[in-house]
Design an enzyme around this catalytic site. Structure first.
Site, PDB file in Angstrom:
ATOM      1  N   LYS A 173      -3.766  -9.967  -8.523  1.00  0.00           N
ATOM      2  CA  LYS A 173      -5.121 -10.460  -8.297  1.00  0.00           C
ATOM      3  C   LYS A 173      -6.166  -9.484  -8.826  1.00  0.00           C
ATOM      4  O   LYS A 173      -5.878  -8.317  -9.084  1.00  0.00           O
ATOM      5  CB  LYS A 173      -5.354 -10.688  -6.798  1.00  0.00           C
ATOM      6  CG  LYS A 173      -5.291  -9.415  -5.971  1.00  0.00           C
ATOM      7  CD  LYS A 173      -5.750  -9.664  -4.561  1.00  0.00           C
ATOM      8  CE  LYS A 173      -5.816  -8.348  -3.779  1.00  0.00           C
ATOM      9  NZ  LYS A 173      -6.473  -8.484  -2.491  1.00  0.00           N
ATOM     10  N   LYS A 201     -10.609  -4.052  -6.944  1.00  0.00           N
ATOM     11  CA  LYS A 201     -11.258  -2.793  -7.310  1.00  0.00           C
ATOM     12  C   LYS A 201     -10.245  -1.663  -7.479  1.00  0.00           C
ATOM     13  O   LYS A 201     -10.410  -0.781  -8.312  1.00  0.00           O
ATOM     14  CB  LYS A 201     -12.274  -2.398  -6.238  1.00  0.00           C
ATOM     15  CG  LYS A 201     -13.281  -3.476  -5.879  1.00  0.00           C
ATOM     16  CD  LYS A 201     -14.176  -3.041  -4.732  1.00  0.00           C
ATOM     17  CE  LYS A 201     -15.029  -4.190  -4.225  1.00  0.00           C
ATOM     18  NZ  LYS A 201     -14.497  -4.800  -3.017  1.00  0.00           N
ATOM     19  N   LYS A 206       0.828  -1.209   0.000  1.00  0.00           N
ATOM     20  CA  LYS A 206       0.000   0.000   0.000  1.00  0.00           C
ATOM     21  C   LYS A 206       0.864   1.261   0.000  1.00  0.00           C
ATOM     22  O   LYS A 206       0.540   2.262  -0.661  1.00  0.00           O
ATOM     23  CB  LYS A 206      -0.932   0.008   1.223  1.00  0.00           C
ATOM     24  CG  LYS A 206      -2.045  -1.038   1.185  1.00  0.00           C
ATOM     25  CD  LYS A 206      -3.109  -0.675   0.187  1.00  0.00           C
ATOM     26  CE  LYS A 206      -4.402  -1.436   0.341  1.00  0.00           C
ATOM     27  NZ  LYS A 206      -4.308  -2.862   0.546  1.00  0.00           N
TER      28      LYS A 206
END
Length: 332
Positions: free
Chosen positions: A195, A198, A112
């Site tokens: 993967k 969204k 992140k």
């Protein structure tokens, strides 16, 4: 006594095939055999700072799609995370015994930080602690998670065991990953790497509510290459991802057919993608129809959310009472 299962999905938008095959399909299978708590992780979604309108709309999307996927509010406890304030209280207590070094080493935190260097907030750092609180609040032993969440689950065990040692108790059981399949499912995206998710953009994910034409367009634009240059050669990641998607939504015979064509250097990606898209359309059709019907029934959605919150809080309040006593909080 049935074993307790807990799992949730962040309310950051509509559910996609990765959510369904990585988690929700398991939820539906296990609800008749276990004491199940399935929640909508709206507190977790605050790390990305959604607007109030988006936050509420995204919660509704997930609630509708949980129900459309076959989760039964009579057999399972479906609830919205923020409706159970005891989770936030347990999060606070666990944070007191979570250390900076272990949180900074979390793979998802490092990912992140690389992806969003301008939004490295404390919520991202302590994300595994909140996830641990979600699980431990109901003293769950089974957690149906995707491959990418295994490290977070290991951290949940760490925090629970640390609490037990600190207060000389065996209060929290150890939760473990659980899947009805032989191994945890990781559903790849259409962008050729990683993967389905969204945050990688609309084109990367096929949503349960996508209409057939949208699915066809997304799949036909999926990343591929010029084709194999020798027989039985290893597949590059973008191609392996497409084959992995076909393994999830198509029949064994269909997957084997295109594997053989690839290995013989006879594959035509246009035909392959058309088949993949049609199989995705068939797989999502029943849910797509139910999503449209349930989304119109606001009174039913309110009833489900209220009922779920009451059931979840009954369990959570018992845990918090006992945890406060173990820590030493007592009334005068």
């Amino acid at each position: 006594m049935k074993e307790t299962v807990v799992s949730g999905i962040r309310s950051t938008g509509k559910l996609h095939l990765g959510n369904y095959y990585g988690a929700v399909k398991n939820f539906v299978q296990m609800q008749s055999e276990y004491n199940c708590y399935f929640f909508i992780a709206d507190l977790h979604s605050l790390t990305t700072h959604p607007t109030p309108a988006d936050l509420h709309g995204n919660i509704k999307h997930v609630l509708v799609e949980y129900l459309a996927s076959g989760i039964d509010p009579e057999n399972s406890t479906i609830y919205i995370q923020s409706d159970v304030p005891e989770i936030a209280e347990l999060y606070l207590y666990l944070n007191m015994n979570a250390y900076m070094g272990e949180l900074e080493r979390s793979t998802s935190f490092k990912d992140k930080v690389r992806a969003n260097p301008d939004n490295v907030n404390a919520g991202l750092l302590t994300y595994p602690v909140l996830m641990a609180a979600d699980i431990l609040i109901h003293k769950a032993t089974k957690v149906p998670v995707g491959k990418d969440q295994e490290q977070h689950l290991e951290m949940a065990r760490t925090f629970g065991n640390r609490f037990n040692r600190l207060y000389n108790t065996e209060y929290f059981p150890e939760p473990y990953a659980f899947s009805y399949s032989d191994k945890l499912v990781k559903v790849p995206g259409l962008d050729g790497k990683g993967k389905m998710g969204k945050s990688e953009g609309e084109a990367n994910a096929v949503y349960l509510s996508d209409d057939p034409e949208t699915i066809r367009k997304k799949v036909m634009r999926a990343v591929s290459d010029g084709g194999p240059t020798e027989e039985n050669q290893p597949k590059p990641e973008p191609i392996q991802n497409l084959f992995d998607l076909m393994k999830v939504v198509s029949s064994v015979d269909t997957h084997a057919h295109f594997e053989e064509l690839y290995n013989k250097m006879q594959i035509r990606y246009g035909d392959f993608k058309k088949q993949l898209a049609e199989d995705m359309i068939i797989a999502t059709a029943p849910m797509r129809e139910r999503i449209q019907d349930i989304a119109k029934d606001d009174s039913y959605l309110r009833q489900v959310a209220k009922h779920g919150a009451l059931k979840a809080r009954e369990s959570a309040q018992k845990t918090i009472r006992e945890v406060r006593s173990l820590i030493g909080f007592k009334s005068f």
